[in-house]
Scaffold this active site. Structure first.
Site, PDB file in Angstrom:
ATOM      1  CG  HIS A 153       2.071  -6.859  -9.117  1.00  0.00           C
ATOM      2  ND1 HIS A 153       0.999  -7.370  -8.430  1.00  0.00           N
ATOM      3  CD2 HIS A 153       1.778  -5.581  -9.411  1.00  0.00           C
ATOM      4  CE1 HIS A 153       0.084  -6.426  -8.328  1.00  0.00           C
ATOM      5  NE2 HIS A 153       0.524  -5.329  -8.907  1.00  0.00           N
ATOM      6  CG  ASP A 182       4.214   1.690 -11.537  1.00  0.00           C
ATOM      7  OD1 ASP A 182       3.382   2.485 -12.000  1.00  0.00           O
ATOM      8  OD2 ASP A 182       4.109   1.155 -10.418  1.00  0.00           O
TER       9      ASP A 182
HETATM   10  N1  CMC Z   1      14.129  -6.588  -8.010  1.00  0.00           N
HETATM   11  C1  CMC Z   1      14.850  -7.591  -7.447  1.00  0.00           C
HETATM   12  N2  CMC Z   1      14.328  -8.529  -6.642  1.00  0.00           N
HETATM   13  C2  CMC Z   1      13.012  -8.469  -6.393  1.00  0.00           C
HETATM   14  C3  CMC Z   1      12.195  -7.467  -6.936  1.00  0.00           C
HETATM   15  C4  CMC Z   1      12.798  -6.506  -7.776  1.00  0.00           C
HETATM   16  N3  CMC Z   1      12.069  -5.537  -8.317  1.00  0.00           N
HETATM   17  N4  CMC Z   1      10.930  -7.645  -6.520  1.00  0.00           N
HETATM   18  C5  CMC Z   1      10.944  -8.730  -5.727  1.00  0.00           C
HETATM   19  N5  CMC Z   1      12.204  -9.232  -5.652  1.00  0.00           N
HETATM   20  C6  CMC Z   1      12.618 -10.444  -4.937  1.00  0.00           C
HETATM   21  C7  CMC Z   1      12.680 -10.221  -3.443  1.00  0.00           C
HETATM   22  O1  CMC Z   1      13.953  -9.772  -3.057  1.00  0.00           O
HETATM   23  C8  CMC Z   1      12.348 -11.583  -2.901  1.00  0.00           C
HETATM   24  O2  CMC Z   1      13.483 -12.406  -3.075  1.00  0.00           O
HETATM   25  P1  CMC Z   1      13.816 -13.546  -1.965  1.00  0.00           P
HETATM   26  O3  CMC Z   1      12.660 -14.498  -2.023  1.00  0.00           O
HETATM   27  O4  CMC Z   1      15.103 -14.138  -2.411  1.00  0.00           O
HETATM   28  O5  CMC Z   1      13.915 -12.830  -0.658  1.00  0.00           O
HETATM   29  C9  CMC Z   1      11.294 -12.081  -3.893  1.00  0.00           C
HETATM   30  O6  CMC Z   1      11.587 -11.409  -5.123  1.00  0.00           O
HETATM   31  C10 CMC Z   1       9.857 -11.781  -3.463  1.00  0.00           C
HETATM   32  O7  CMC Z   1       9.756 -10.378  -3.213  1.00  0.00           O
HETATM   33  P2  CMC Z   1       8.847  -9.701  -2.104  1.00  0.00           P
HETATM   34  O8  CMC Z   1       9.471  -8.431  -1.681  1.00  0.00           O
HETATM   35  O9  CMC Z   1       8.524 -10.709  -1.047  1.00  0.00           O
HETATM   36  O10 CMC Z   1       7.529  -9.425  -2.933  1.00  0.00           O
HETATM   37  P3  CMC Z   1       6.319  -8.495  -2.476  1.00  0.00           P
HETATM   38  O11 CMC Z   1       5.106  -9.096  -3.029  1.00  0.00           O
HETATM   39  O12 CMC Z   1       6.349  -8.238  -1.011  1.00  0.00           O
HETATM   40  O13 CMC Z   1       6.648  -7.098  -3.190  1.00  0.00           O
HETATM   41  C11 CMC Z   1       6.831  -5.424  -4.872  1.00  0.00           C
HETATM   42  C12 CMC Z   1       6.095  -6.704  -4.401  1.00  0.00           C
HETATM   43  C13 CMC Z   1       6.104  -4.880  -6.066  1.00  0.00           C
HETATM   44  C14 CMC Z   1       6.812  -4.388  -3.749  1.00  0.00           C
HETATM   45  C15 CMC Z   1       8.287  -5.807  -5.231  1.00  0.00           C
HETATM   46  O14 CMC Z   1       8.307  -6.718  -6.314  1.00  0.00           O
HETATM   47  C16 CMC Z   1       9.149  -4.586  -5.561  1.00  0.00           C
HETATM   48  O15 CMC Z   1       9.744  -4.007  -4.659  1.00  0.00           O
HETATM   49  N6  CMC Z   1       9.243  -4.179  -6.881  1.00  0.00           N
HETATM   50  C17 CMC Z   1       9.919  -2.969  -7.254  1.00  0.00           C
HETATM   51  C18 CMC Z   1       9.011  -1.759  -7.037  1.00  0.00           C
HETATM   52  C19 CMC Z   1       7.879  -1.683  -8.044  1.00  0.00           C
HETATM   53  O16 CMC Z   1       8.096  -1.822  -9.254  1.00  0.00           O
HETATM   54  N7  CMC Z   1       6.658  -1.405  -7.553  1.00  0.00           N
HETATM   55  C20 CMC Z   1       5.475  -1.258  -8.399  1.00  0.00           C
HETATM   56  C21 CMC Z   1       4.497  -2.340  -8.152  1.00  0.00           C
HETATM   57  S1  CMC Z   1       3.223  -2.486  -9.381  1.00  0.00           S
HETATM   58  C22 CMC Z   1       2.254  -1.081  -9.427  1.00  0.00           C
HETATM   59  C23 CMC Z   1       1.861  -0.477  -8.138  1.00  0.00           C
HETATM   60  O17 CMC Z   1       1.605  -1.115  -7.124  1.00  0.00           O
HETATM   61  O18 CMC Z   1       1.779   0.730  -8.133  1.00  0.00           O
END
Ligand code: CMC
Length: 381
Positions: A264, A320
């Site tokens: 998140h 989710d």
């Molecule tokens: N699985 C594996 N690695 C992950 C995941 C994941 N679900 N989420 C983040 N990471 C890693 C990412 O690769 C990065 O690693 P590194 O620093 O080595 O490059 C690190 O964690 C930080 O991730 P980020 O992409 O910079 O984080 P963000 O704040 O931009 O993205 C997110 C947040 C929710 C989009 C992301 O965690 C994600 O893609 N999660 C899976 C999709 C998901 O479950 N979305 C629902 C979000 S909650 C409810 C809503 O918004 O509706």
């Protein structure tokens, strides 16, 4: 002058002042107008929560009666346009596309100029479940059932979807859906709400702002994650059920695969909503026929929570991760999950739209960029 902050993802940019919802991502705290969301989920109905979010306070008995009557008086859910509109959409149209189209059409059914912001909010609250139920009927080729404003909000919705099937009156299912709707009701500047604010800043109308928010919510990194989680669990199951293999894939920096339902932008610990939803999933998924995907989800959480990669990055199950299991137990197909999230998020969108519309610092949203293209050059002909 000339100084720009480069902030892709807008993680460090506040786009508004807001008094609706507070999140402390390190402590896993979520407050609706000051009240912890878990307390609200335990003690309040979805419509009481909507009153809290949109007006600032929970309703008194008399206020609530009046408020419910105004929602029930909306004529939009029963508008004859919905049948032909949904039927005209090709087979396979995603329910989120149906909701985005239908809310856009609401602009002409209830012109913003002709109604107050307050009335537009009542119309949206009344109509969202009807639109989701019509989308469900279209997806599953089921009969469209009329909207019954005299029934409870959740009961009416389940009845519109499932008719007289036991799921529509099962108190455990009604309670589960009510809880989910309350826990989805607002989450400050998430992608869809920020989209809604940005669209509204151009003085676009309420319903077109909502339509844009629905499109943002549809994405798998946002509300679409609830669908993506179940599809991921099914894919893992169909591939032999080796959870470790998929955890390794998620950790591989050369593999775009991510564990859906994990991580998140704001939470760096367990999302308080996910804890409540996990318990509801345990109750509901064990009820009729036990869902083996629940066991997979619990095991996946256990593996991830003991894994350095996820611990270091503070990636925990989000709202989710378990919600789709509950929708599945109710009998909804995966394509419907994000539409159910949308029904729950309506109060948040109303509250933020209203706050944005009346903000003293109201200004069109127009971010800057860092230009990386070619320097000035002349055409050579
Ligand atoms: N699985 C594996 N690695 C992950 C995941 C994941 N679900 N989420 C983040 N990471 C890693 C990412 O690769 C990065 O690693 P590194 O620093 O080595 O490059 C690190 O964690 C930080 O991730 P980020 O992409 O910079 O984080 P963000 O704040 O931009 O993205 C997110 C947040 C929710 C989009 C992301 O965690 C994600 O893609 N999660 C899976 C999709 C998901 O479950 N979305 C629902 C979000 S909650 C409810 C809503 O918004 O509706």
């Amino acid at each position: 002058e000339g100084y720009l902050v480069y902030d892709p993802g807008l993680a460090d940019t506040a786009i508004c002042r807001s008094e609706i919802t507070y999140i402390d991502g390190d402590a896993g705290i979520l407050l609706y107008r000051g009240y912890p969301a878990q307390q609200v989920a335990e003690k309040c109905t979805f419509l009481q929560t909507a009153h809290l979010l949109t007006t600032g306070e929970l309703p008194t008995g008399a206020q609530e009666e009046q408020w419910l009557a105004r929602i029930a008086a909306s004529t939009l859910p029963g508008n004859p346009v919905w049948g032909p509109l949904f039927d005209a959409m090709p087979a396979g149209t995603h329910p989120m596309a149906m909701l985005a189209a239908a809310t856009s059409v609401m602009t002409s059914l209830a012109p913003d100029g002709a109604s107050s912001i307050e009335q537009a909010g009542f119309d949206l609250l009344a109509t969202m479940p009807a639109l989701a139920a019509h989308a469900f009927a279209r997806v599953e080729d089921r009969p469209r059932r009329p909207y019954d404003p005299s029934a409870g909000y959740v009961e009416n919705f389940l009845h519109m979807c499932f008719g007289d099937s036991p799921v529509a009156t099962d108190p455990a299912m009604v309670h589960a859906l009510e809880t989910l709707l309350v826990l989805h009701a607002d989450h400050e500047q998430n992608c869809s709400t920020a989209t809604l604010r940005l669209v509204s800043s151009s003085n676009a109308g309420f319903f077109s702002s909502v339509s844009a928010a629905l499109s943002a919510l549809w994405g798998p990194l946002h509300g679409g994650a609830n669908q993506a989680v179940i599809e991921m669990l099914q894919a893992i199951r169909d591939d032999g059920g080796d959870l470790g293999k998929y955890v390794a894939k998620a950790k591989d920096r050369n593999d775009p695969f991510r564990l859906m339902g994990f991580g998140h932008r704001v939470y760096r610990t367990f999302d308080a909503r996910a804890r409540v939803i996990r318990e509801v999933a345990r109750e509901v998924c064990g009820k009729a026929a036990h869902d083996p995907l629940l066991d997979m989800a619990l095991e996946l959480e256990e593996i991830a929570r003991n894994d350095e990669f996820f611990l270091e990055r503070k990636l925990y199950p989000n709202v989710d991760f378990y919600s789709g299991l509950i929708y599945r137990a109710m009998g909804f197909p995966v394509e419907m999950f994000t539409a159910l999230f949308a029904v729950g998020r309506a109060p948040g969108w109303i509250a933020h739209w209203t706050e944005a519309a009346t903000a003293p610092e109201r200004r069109i949203g127009r971010p800057a960029q860092l230009y990386t293209g070619p320097e000035t050059r002349d055409l050579q002909f």
